[in-house]
Write a protein that holds these residues in place. Structure first.
Motif, PDB file in Angstrom:
ATOM      1  N   ARG A  70       0.841  -1.203   0.000  1.00 18.64           N
ATOM      2  CA  ARG A  70       0.000   0.000   0.000  1.00 18.64           C
ATOM      3  C   ARG A  70       0.876   1.253   0.000  1.00 18.64           C
ATOM      4  O   ARG A  70       2.056   1.214   0.365  1.00 18.64           O
ATOM      5  CB  ARG A  70      -0.938   0.012   1.213  1.00 18.64           C
ATOM      6  CG  ARG A  70      -1.924  -1.152   1.218  1.00 18.64           C
ATOM      7  CD  ARG A  70      -2.903  -1.038   2.379  1.00 18.64           C
ATOM      8  NE  ARG A  70      -3.854   0.056   2.181  1.00 18.64           N
ATOM      9  CZ  ARG A  70      -4.779   0.395   3.082  1.00 18.64           C
ATOM     10  NH1 ARG A  70      -4.876  -0.266   4.236  1.00 18.64           N
ATOM     11  NH2 ARG A  70      -5.614   1.390   2.839  1.00 18.64           N
ATOM     12  N   LEU A  86      -8.497   6.699  -0.451  1.00 21.39           N
ATOM     13  CA  LEU A  86      -8.973   5.407   0.033  1.00 21.39           C
ATOM     14  C   LEU A  86      -9.490   4.537  -1.107  1.00 21.39           C
ATOM     15  O   LEU A  86      -9.351   3.306  -1.074  1.00 21.39           O
ATOM     16  CB  LEU A  86     -10.079   5.617   1.072  1.00 21.39           C
ATOM     17  CG  LEU A  86      -9.635   6.217   2.413  1.00 21.39           C
ATOM     18  CD1 LEU A  86     -10.852   6.548   3.266  1.00 21.39           C
ATOM     19  CD2 LEU A  86      -8.712   5.272   3.160  1.00 21.39           C
ATOM     20  N   GLU A  89      -6.958   2.379  -2.376  1.00 23.02           N
ATOM     21  CA  GLU A  89      -6.322   1.572  -1.330  1.00 23.02           C
ATOM     22  C   GLU A  89      -5.078   2.238  -0.752  1.00 23.02           C
ATOM     23  O   GLU A  89      -4.213   1.564  -0.171  1.00 23.02           O
ATOM     24  CB  GLU A  89      -5.965   0.173  -1.854  1.00 23.02           C
ATOM     25  CG  GLU A  89      -7.162  -0.661  -2.290  1.00 23.02           C
ATOM     26  CD  GLU A  89      -8.110  -0.984  -1.133  1.00 23.02           C
ATOM     27  OE1 GLU A  89      -7.620  -1.142   0.011  1.00 23.02           O
ATOM     28  OE2 GLU A  89      -9.326  -1.083  -1.364  1.00 23.02           O
ATOM     29  N   THR A 194      -0.416   4.189  -6.971  1.00 22.29           N
ATOM     30  CA  THR A 194      -0.791   2.914  -6.358  1.00 22.29           C
ATOM     31  C   THR A 194      -0.840   1.755  -7.352  1.00 22.29           C
ATOM     32  O   THR A 194      -0.774   0.590  -6.941  1.00 22.29           O
ATOM     33  CB  THR A 194      -2.162   3.032  -5.691  1.00 22.29           C
ATOM     34  OG1 THR A 194      -3.154   3.341  -6.690  1.00 22.29           O
ATOM     35  CG2 THR A 194      -2.164   4.122  -4.623  1.00 22.29           C
ATOM     36  N   ASN A 196      -3.548   1.142  -8.846  1.00 21.17           N
ATOM     37  CA  ASN A 196      -4.940   0.704  -8.734  1.00 21.17           C
ATOM     38  C   ASN A 196      -5.858   1.656  -9.491  1.00 21.17           C
ATOM     39  O   ASN A 196      -5.742   2.876  -9.345  1.00 21.17           O
ATOM     40  CB  ASN A 196      -5.381   0.652  -7.273  1.00 21.17           C
ATOM     41  CG  ASN A 196      -4.591  -0.359  -6.471  1.00 21.17           C
ATOM     42  OD1 ASN A 196      -4.212  -1.413  -6.980  1.00 21.17           O
ATOM     43  ND2 ASN A 196      -4.318  -0.051  -5.197  1.00 21.17           N
ATOM     44  N   ALA A 202     -15.311   1.561  -6.072  1.00 22.47           N
ATOM     45  CA  ALA A 202     -14.224   1.869  -5.150  1.00 22.47           C
ATOM     46  C   ALA A 202     -14.394   3.261  -4.550  1.00 22.47           C
ATOM     47  O   ALA A 202     -14.165   3.471  -3.349  1.00 22.47           O
ATOM     48  CB  ALA A 202     -12.885   1.762  -5.874  1.00 22.47           C
TER      49      ALA A 202
END
Length: 425
Positions: A70, A86, A89, A194, A196, A202
């Motif tokens: 992370r 957030l 993640e 990240t 992501n 999400a």
């Protein structure tokens, strides 16, 4: 305040000696101001532990999370949307900026007449005493006031992971378009950091976590409006400060548990103050950890703080994000609407702020308002004079305080605050 010197401390590049010296001073101050209070709620034990481990357990959690893949994002301002962090993640934490440190070195880079919060931010970097700053994979600055805008240019020469977010000065039209563009740009930067991709599901999850955290703080704020005051302003300030760096889900649970206890104290008429104690609303600049000077003076002068119209307080927690949309564009619009509702002094015009202060004063049954401004913070200093006139026209006594993080003006502060408290009595 303690530190366990595991190998991670060397890896972070901290100046261990300077770091420990700072923590020793802050730990003593915390004990003198907070642990010396009487009739505290038992639920404050959690926040005392968090503060005692401010550079211990929480930093270890962040380092462990990084080892698991992370990313940690450090930020200085409530305009950085934790919901987006957030959703990717990432873990978002507030960065230290509430104490004087390495001021001689700072003044080699910034003018002496610079806001204490800005100088503190640079001082903690120069001295390498803030593990939150040193372990951040991305540091987010935001162009609110001109002082911050130029200081980030200097900080950028010292930190290769600095990301700067532009902010509008007006809320409508081009201002709103700018903020949405900046939030979209930030989303892309967080995705790149990240690895992501942020989709609607999400982002909804991130919004829900932050909304729940803000709901818990709103619940705490509302309980302080009761004539039977179940918690001191000093203790409530600690919860507002911990809001910015604790695990958000764990923090939310702790605040709700504290609120359960406070509701019982109200039902049992267990108050932290005697009848007739003047109730104060503090309004203005943020009070980041460990800036406890003015609140400690106020509550040692026979008054109690019942609300904070501040980024570290009601202004930072007041509004929730509408999560009813099912698509990214709708959710991003909702985020923009939520953050534009913040009545920071950077905006012009900023007429909503006076209304919010008067509304909060009425809800909290405040007897008077203390306007708190950091020296050389022009936006809040400029707003303080017309605000004082508008509040006093409604019959609400107001005191304007300008100070910094040093202890040099403590005697003058005590004299002025004590006189104001006597006036309210």
């Amino acid at each position: 305040m303690t530190t366990n010197h595991t190998p991670m401390w060397k890896d972070l590049g901290l100046d261990i000696e300077a770091h420990d010296a700072l923590l020793s001073v802050l730990g003593q101050a915390y004990g003198d101001i907070y642990l010396a209070q009487e009739n505290r709620p038992e639920g404050m034990g959690y926040f005392d532990f968090v503060m005692s481990e401010v550079h211990g357990q929480r930093i270890q959690e962040l380092v462990d999370a990084q080892a698991a893949g992370r990313k940690v994002i450090g930020c200085y301002c409530v305009f950085v949307p934790e919901e987006i962090s957030l959703a990717a993640e990432a873990i978002q934490v507030g960065l230290c900026s509430g104490a004087d440190f390495a001021m001689d070195e700072v003044e080699k880079y910034l003018p002496r007449n610079t806001c204490a919060l800005i100088k503190s931010s640079l001082g903690f970097k120069l001295a390498k005493v803030c593990p939150y700053l040193e372990c951040s994979d991305m540091v987010v600055g935001e162009n609110t006031c001109d002082g911050k805008k130029k200081a980030y240019e200097t900080l950028g020469t010292m930190a290769d992971n600095l990301y700067v977010m532009d902010l509008p000065q007006v809320k409508s039209g081009e201002g709103r378009a700018l903020l949405k563009a900046e939030f979209l740009r930030y989303k892309e930067a967080v995705e790149a950091l990240t690895g992501n991709t942020i989709d609607a599901a999400a982002l909804k999850k991130g919004i829900a976590i932050v909304n729940n955290k803000r709901k818990a703080m709103a619940r705490l704020a509302a309980l302080r409006h009761n004539p039977v005051l179940p918690i001191s302003g000093l203790d409530a300030l600690i919860a507002n400060q911990v809001f910015f760096y604790d695990n958000p889900v764990r923090f939310t649970d702790a605040v709700n548990a504290l609120c359960d206890e406070l509701e019982t104290r109200i039902a049992e008429k267990t108050s932290v103050i005697a009848d007739g104690t003047p109730r104060i609303l503090v309004s203005g600049c943020p009070m980041a950890v460990p800036n406890w000077k003015l609140p400690a003076v106020i509550e040692a002068s026979g008054a109690v703080i019942v609300a904070e119209e501040s980024c570290v307080g009601e202004r930072g927690c007041r509004n929730l994000t509408d999560d009813s949309a099912d698509d990214m564009d709708g959710l991003m619009d909702a985020l923009v609407d939520r953050y534009l509702a913040i009545d920071c002094a950077i905006f012009t015009p900023n007429t909503e702020r006076a209304g919010h202060i008067k509304e909060l004063a009425e809800k909290s049954k405040a007897d008077g308002v203390i306007q708190y401004t950091l020296n050389f913070c022009q936006p809040y200093a400029m707003e303080a004079i017309p605000l004082e006139k508008e509040l006093e026209e409604t019959g609400l006594p107001t005191l304007r305080i300008e100070t910094d993080y040093s202890q040099e003006d403590m005697g003058q502060l005590k004299t002025r605050v004590e006189a104001f408290v006597e006036l309210l009595k």
